[in-house]
Design a protein around this motif. Structure first.
Motif, PDB file in Angstrom:
ATOM      1  N   ILE A  44       0.868  -1.168   0.000  1.00 66.72           N
ATOM      2  CA  ILE A  44       0.000   0.000   0.000  1.00 66.72           C
ATOM      3  C   ILE A  44       0.909   1.223   0.000  1.00 66.72           C
ATOM      4  O   ILE A  44       1.915   1.249   0.725  1.00 66.72           O
ATOM      5  CB  ILE A  44      -0.915   0.045   1.236  1.00 66.72           C
ATOM      6  N   TYR A  45       0.559   2.217  -0.784  1.00 67.77           N
ATOM      7  CA  TYR A  45       1.286   3.479  -0.803  1.00 67.77           C
ATOM      8  C   TYR A  45       0.319   4.587  -0.406  1.00 67.77           C
ATOM      9  O   TYR A  45      -0.616   4.887  -1.135  1.00 67.77           O
ATOM     10  CB  TYR A  45       1.850   3.759  -2.201  1.00 67.77           C
ATOM     11  N   TYR A  46       0.533   5.197   0.754  1.00 71.93           N
ATOM     12  CA  TYR A  46      -0.295   6.298   1.223  1.00 71.93           C
ATOM     13  C   TYR A  46       0.322   7.618   0.773  1.00 71.93           C
ATOM     14  O   TYR A  46       1.529   7.815   0.890  1.00 71.93           O
ATOM     15  CB  TYR A  46      -0.370   6.302   2.753  1.00 71.93           C
ATOM     16  N   PHE A  47      -0.506   8.528   0.271  1.00 74.87           N
ATOM     17  CA  PHE A  47      -0.001   9.845  -0.093  1.00 74.87           C
ATOM     18  C   PHE A  47      -0.480  10.866   0.931  1.00 74.87           C
ATOM     19  O   PHE A  47      -1.246  10.543   1.831  1.00 74.87           O
ATOM     20  CB  PHE A  47      -0.418  10.233  -1.510  1.00 74.87           C
ATOM     21  N   ALA A  48      -0.009  12.089   0.810  1.00 78.59           N
ATOM     22  CA  ALA A  48      -0.338  13.166   1.760  1.00 78.59           C
ATOM     23  C   ALA A  48      -0.040  12.713   3.183  1.00 78.59           C
ATOM     24  O   ALA A  48      -0.846  12.853   4.085  1.00 78.59           O
ATOM     25  CB  ALA A  48      -1.791  13.613   1.602  1.00 78.59           C
ATOM     26  N   THR A  49       1.140  12.169   3.366  1.00 76.53           N
ATOM     27  CA  THR A  49       1.522  11.609   4.657  1.00 76.53           C
ATOM     28  C   THR A  49       2.568  12.477   5.336  1.00 76.53           C
ATOM     29  O   THR A  49       3.348  13.165   4.677  1.00 76.53           O
ATOM     30  CB  THR A  49       2.076  10.184   4.487  1.00 76.53           C
ATOM     31  N   ASP A  50       2.568  12.430   6.643  1.00 74.20           N
ATOM     32  CA  ASP A  50       3.620  13.120   7.394  1.00 74.20           C
ATOM     33  C   ASP A  50       4.783  12.171   7.700  1.00 74.20           C
ATOM     34  O   ASP A  50       5.729  12.556   8.365  1.00 74.20           O
ATOM     35  CB  ASP A  50       3.059  13.721   8.685  1.00 74.20           C
ATOM     36  N   ARG A  51       4.689  10.935   7.207  1.00 78.05           N
ATOM     37  CA  ARG A  51       5.747   9.948   7.430  1.00 78.05           C
ATOM     38  C   ARG A  51       6.169   9.272   6.128  1.00 78.05           C
ATOM     39  O   ARG A  51       6.065   8.057   5.980  1.00 78.05           O
ATOM     40  CB  ARG A  51       5.274   8.900   8.436  1.00 78.05           C
ATOM     41  N   PRO A  52       6.665  10.057   5.168  1.00 79.64           N
ATOM     42  CA  PRO A  52       7.062   9.424   3.907  1.00 79.64           C
ATOM     43  C   PRO A  52       8.290   8.533   4.098  1.00 79.64           C
ATOM     44  O   PRO A  52       9.164   8.823   4.904  1.00 79.64           O
ATOM     45  CB  PRO A  52       7.389  10.615   2.995  1.00 79.64           C
ATOM     46  N   ASN A  53       8.286   7.425   3.348  1.00 79.94           N
ATOM     47  CA  ASN A  53       9.447   6.532   3.359  1.00 79.94           C
ATOM     48  C   ASN A  53       9.727   5.982   1.956  1.00 79.94           C
ATOM     49  O   ASN A  53      10.522   5.065   1.791  1.00 79.94           O
ATOM     50  CB  ASN A  53       9.254   5.386   4.372  1.00 79.94           C
ATOM     51  N   HIS A  54       9.050   6.560   0.959  1.00 82.61           N
ATOM     52  CA  HIS A  54       9.239   6.128  -0.427  1.00 82.61           C
ATOM     53  C   HIS A  54       8.987   7.329  -1.337  1.00 82.61           C
ATOM     54  O   HIS A  54       7.981   8.010  -1.191  1.00 82.61           O
ATOM     55  CB  HIS A  54       8.265   4.988  -0.763  1.00 82.61           C
ATOM     56  N   TRP A  55       9.917   7.577  -2.261  1.00 84.57           N
ATOM     57  CA  TRP A  55       9.794   8.706  -3.166  1.00 84.57           C
ATOM     58  C   TRP A  55       9.834   8.223  -4.602  1.00 84.57           C
ATOM     59  O   TRP A  55      10.579   7.300  -4.933  1.00 84.57           O
ATOM     60  CB  TRP A  55      10.931   9.701  -2.911  1.00 84.57           C
ATOM     61  N   VAL A  56       9.011   8.851  -5.449  1.00 85.18           N
ATOM     62  CA  VAL A  56       8.922   8.487  -6.864  1.00 85.18           C
ATOM     63  C   VAL A  56       9.244   9.716  -7.696  1.00 85.18           C
ATOM     64  O   VAL A  56       8.694  10.803  -7.460  1.00 85.18           O
ATOM     65  CB  VAL A  56       7.499   7.975  -7.209  1.00 85.18           C
TER      66      VAL A  56
END
Length: 109
Positions: A44-56
């Motif tokens: 699952i990839y959540y967007f608009a997050t305050d805890r990003p751990n993956h960048w595209v």
């Protein structure tokens, strides 16, 4: 920041519920008679997050993203949507050596 729009939160909750149900044979057995098979979502990839751990890297599709958002006039009233996406993308990508990026919180299941 975390997503606070009630419609977006509701859709997110329903999506996670659907993921849980899709992997089990016992939730909707009548559908199995129609040839539908269980499916196990692995990520699952959540967007608009305050805890990003993956960048595209979105540098090659940033104009397409802006065009898609413009199609949702009731949701996006910004006239400067492309500039806004680029500015956010530059900040998101800077630390990860992307010219323009989008940040997600990745969760493996």
């Amino acid at each position: 920041k975390d997503e606070v729009h009630p419609d977006h939160r509701a859709v997110g909750i329903c999506t996670v519920d659907a993921i849980a149900c899709a992997r089990g044979l016992w939730y909707y057995p009548e559908q199995l008679q129609d040839g539908i098979t269980p499916h196990a979502v692995r990520q699952i990839y959540y967007f608009a997050t305050d805890r990003p751990n993956h960048w595209v890297d979105i540098g090659t599709v940033v104009e397409q993203k802006a065009a898609a958002l413009r199609c949702h006039a009731s949701q996006t009233s910004r006239k400067d949507i492309l500039q806004w996406i680029r500015e956010k993308g530059i900040v998101a990508g800077a630390e990860h050596k992307f010219k323009i990026a989008e940040a997600f919180h990745h969760h493996a299941l």
